[in-house]
Write an enzyme that holds these catalytic residues in place. Structure first.
Site, PDB file in Angstrom:
ATOM      1  N   LYS A   1       0.837  -1.199   0.000  1.00  0.00           N
ATOM      2  CA  LYS A   1       0.000   0.000   0.000  1.00  0.00           C
ATOM      3  C   LYS A   1       0.875   1.255   0.000  1.00  0.00           C
ATOM      4  O   LYS A   1       2.011   1.208   0.473  1.00  0.00           O
ATOM      5  CB  LYS A   1      -0.861   0.037   1.275  1.00  0.00           C
ATOM      6  CG  LYS A   1      -1.981  -0.972   1.332  1.00  0.00           C
ATOM      7  CD  LYS A   1      -2.741  -0.858   2.650  1.00  0.00           C
ATOM      8  CE  LYS A   1      -3.869  -1.865   2.746  1.00  0.00           C
ATOM      9  NZ  LYS A   1      -4.963  -1.654   1.788  1.00  0.00           N
TER      10      LYS A   1
ATOM     11  N   ARG B   1     -10.338 -11.433   1.971  1.00  0.00           N
ATOM     12  CA  ARG B   1     -11.230 -12.440   1.379  1.00  0.00           C
ATOM     13  C   ARG B   1     -10.594 -13.816   1.395  1.00  0.00           C
ATOM     14  O   ARG B   1     -11.276 -14.830   1.432  1.00  0.00           O
ATOM     15  CB  ARG B   1     -11.615 -11.998  -0.041  1.00  0.00           C
ATOM     16  CG  ARG B   1     -10.476 -11.863  -0.971  1.00  0.00           C
ATOM     17  CD  ARG B   1     -10.822 -11.052  -2.221  1.00  0.00           C
ATOM     18  NE  ARG B   1     -10.865  -9.621  -1.968  1.00  0.00           N
ATOM     19  CZ  ARG B   1     -11.158  -8.696  -2.887  1.00  0.00           C
ATOM     20  NH1 ARG B   1     -11.456  -9.078  -4.127  1.00  0.00           N
ATOM     21  NH2 ARG B   1     -11.169  -7.429  -2.588  1.00  0.00           N
TER      22      ARG B   1
HETATM   23  N1  BES Z   1      -8.151  -3.841   4.456  1.00  0.00           N
HETATM   24  C1  BES Z   1      -8.298  -3.445   3.100  1.00  0.00           C
HETATM   25  C2  BES Z   1      -9.596  -2.698   2.841  1.00  0.00           C
HETATM   26  C3  BES Z   1      -9.693  -1.312   3.406  1.00  0.00           C
HETATM   27  C4  BES Z   1      -9.217  -0.225   2.704  1.00  0.00           C
HETATM   28  C5  BES Z   1     -10.325  -1.098   4.618  1.00  0.00           C
HETATM   29  C6  BES Z   1      -9.344   1.039   3.215  1.00  0.00           C
HETATM   30  C7  BES Z   1     -10.448   0.161   5.127  1.00  0.00           C
HETATM   31  C8  BES Z   1      -9.969   1.245   4.432  1.00  0.00           C
HETATM   32  C9  BES Z   1      -8.282  -4.658   2.176  1.00  0.00           C
HETATM   33  O1  BES Z   1      -7.530  -5.726   2.607  1.00  0.00           O
HETATM   34  C10 BES Z   1      -7.714  -4.215   0.865  1.00  0.00           C
HETATM   35  O2  BES Z   1      -6.620  -3.771   0.871  1.00  0.00           O
HETATM   36  N2  BES Z   1      -8.479  -4.335  -0.191  1.00  0.00           N
HETATM   37  C11 BES Z   1      -8.045  -3.924  -1.480  1.00  0.00           C
HETATM   38  C12 BES Z   1      -8.599  -4.873  -2.511  1.00  0.00           C
HETATM   39  C13 BES Z   1      -8.076  -4.623  -3.895  1.00  0.00           C
HETATM   40  C14 BES Z   1      -6.637  -4.997  -3.976  1.00  0.00           C
HETATM   41  C15 BES Z   1      -8.892  -5.450  -4.873  1.00  0.00           C
HETATM   42  C16 BES Z   1      -8.572  -2.511  -1.732  1.00  0.00           C
HETATM   43  O3  BES Z   1      -9.691  -2.203  -1.330  1.00  0.00           O
HETATM   44  O4  BES Z   1      -7.809  -1.702  -2.289  1.00  0.00           O
HETATM   45 ZN    ZN Z   2      -5.456  -5.529   1.991  1.00  0.00          ZN
END
Ligand code: BES
Ligand code: ZN
Ligand code: ZN
Length: 498
Positions: free
Chosen positions: A281, A355
């Protein structure tokens, strides 16, 4: 903390703070209010007349008392229009009142409930809302602040008194207030867990919390360690865990408030820190990803409250817990893992880890032949975009379940919004090399939906998925409630189970 409901005249009560609620443009005062007004030499009537206080929503006025009442302080709070009045109005007013008086040393709080405030609502619900709002709006997370600033360390409440004009409501108000206490304690417990930094709230700490809950005779806890997780074949959880120096934990809780009935299974995402892994990230706000175990924290909070409230239900809680970190041994884009269900998953993005760990927990849930499975997960950033900070996105396998959840939402004050599970979008999860890929098509949109559809591949029972990505964390204080973890999910589920 001591909670009382009395029919005593509020003007004769000794306390640190007396809260008097008013509607907008209220023209007449109830007899008790009149007495207080007289003791204060007509101050209440005059602030209304001079429009220094109008009773508008969010209006607050602290009146000087000069020893004319036994209460040390008097706070007028505005509820807004009488026609719009509901439990949420009451919760908000109390939240703001608490915030307003936070810097002062307030240990004994009393709130006067005019007849009109409980006429349209059940006294139990009013009592619960008052205590819940009072305790959750006073919450602050100061464990790692060693300064002695009183603002940052408000004294714990010792007495809360609810004064009502109708003696018939007293015991019902008290019953609700005690429920409110159990709910608020659980919500604040959940917030505490999520507010802890990732170095101190590890998968092992979550397991420790679960074991601590199991000190009660009605709760039992089993924690599966890495060896057992390998033996079971939870390849998705193990894949996510590969980059972490800490082993994964699979936490199983069981609460028996009722014998021999099929259980509700509650599943909580327990990523104790989500860096994204190899698909790392951006660093901006990455520190907030310590709250990626808010789903797990909600499940633990629900167990705590269910037990304290002696809810007559049978619950199973499942928490897959691990960090998501990059390293030389971390899972990589393109890797294929075999989940517990036997399905193979091609990892396109290692940041779509929630997931994956939930896939194994949802497959494990089927062994309980559950009445329904409800999962809580900070799953998709796309949900934050879709609904923002006030609505939790809900997916359900049937309209009956969706309606029941929406009814619980209306009672609890935790807002939800329904999302579809469209067949057609499943195309996006097709992989060239495995049964599924872990993300939808790049640029296709609907990221929160494809995340839910991925979970659905591992579900074989009535199911509700709550995506709390937007609602589990507040970047700034709102309506008197502290920034940080919100404890979302706890109130909602307790209402659902009631
Ligand atoms: N934990 C995150 C989702 C999240 C993002 C929660 C911002 C709260 C605030 C999750 O694991 C994630 O990173 N999801 C990705 C999925 C993508 C790679 C398809 C996302 O939402 O960017
Ligand atoms: Zn994530
Ligand atoms: Zn995550």
């Amino acid at each position: 903390m001591n909670i009382k409901t009395l029919t005593q005249n509020p003007g004769s009560l000794v306390c640190d703070l007396l809260i008097l609620p008013f509607f907008e443009h209220q023209t007449s005062l109830e007899p008790h209010m009149n007495q207080i007004d007289q003791a204060l030499g007509g101050q209440i009537t005059s602030v209304f007349a001079q429009k220094d206080f109008t009773g508008k929503r969010d209006n607050l006025l602290l009146l000087p008392i000069h020893g004319r009442l036994p209460a040390a302080r008097l706070l007028l709070v505005g509820l807004g229009k009488r026609t719009l009045y509901d439990l949420e109005t009451l919760r908000r007013a109390i939240g703001l009142a608490t915030q307003h008086t936070k810097p002062r040393s307030v240990k004994d709080v009393a709130i006067f409930l005019p007849q009109s405030l409980s006429a349209s609502l059940r006294p139990e619900d009013v009592g619960q809302a008052i205590i819940d709002a009072l305790l959750t709006s006073r919450y602050v997370f100061t464990k790692f602040k060693k300064s002695q600033d009183k603002n940052e360390h408000p004294a714990p409440l010792s007495n809360v008194t609810i004064l009502c004009s109708n003696p018939k409501n007293r015991s019902r108000l008290l019953r609700g207030a005690l429920q409110g206490l159990a709910v608020a304690e659980a919500v604040n417990y959940t917030r505490d867990l999520s507010n802890h930094p990732g170095n101190l709230m590890t998968p092992q700490s979550l397991a420790q919390e679960a074991r601590a809950l199991a000190k009660s005779t009605r709760i039992s806890c089993t924690v599966l360690g890495k060896k057992q997780i390998e033996k079971l074949g939870m390849g998705a959880l193990l894949g996510v865990n590969q980059g972490s120096a800490l082993p994964p934990e699979f936490i199983i809780l069981e609460y028996r408030g009722k014998r021999t009935v099929t259980p509700y299974v509650l599943v909580g995402k327990g990523i104790t820190f989500d860096s994204g892994g190899i698909s790392i990230k951006p660093s901006r706000n990455m520190e907030e990803m310590k709250f990626d175990m808010a789903g797990a924290a909600a499940v633990l909070g629900i167990f705590k409250a269910a037990n304290n409230m002696r809810l007559p239900v049978h619950l199973v809680g499942l928490i897959p817990a691990t960090e998501n970190l990059p390293s030389g041994s971390a899972i990589k884009p393109g890797d294929v893992v075999t989940a517990l269900s036997g399905k193979t998953i091609e990892v396109i993005n290692t940041d779509a880890e929630g997931r994956m760990i939930l896939a194994d927990a949802l497959a494990y849930a089927s062994r309980y032949k559950p009445k329904a499975v409800i999962d809580f997960a900070t799953l998709a950033g796309a949900m934050v975009v879709a609904l923002g900070p006030e609505y939790t996105g809900v997916f359900a396998s049937s309209t009956t379940l969706m309606k029941r959840l929406q009814a619980a939402s209306a009672r609890s004050g935790e807002k939800v919004w329904p999302f579809p599970l469209p067949e057609g979008y499943k195309e996006q999860l097709k992989s060239h090399v495995a049964d599924l890929k872990n993300v939808g098509n790049d640029g296709a949109g609907g990221g929160a939906i494809t995340a839910a559809l991925f979970l659905q591949e591992f579900v074989s029972y009535p199911w509700i998925h709550l995506d709390i990505a937007g609602t589990a964390w507040m970047t700034a204080e709102r309506a008197g409630y502290a920034a940080g973890a919100t404890g979302v999910g706890v109130r909602l589920m307790l209402e659902y189970l009631r």
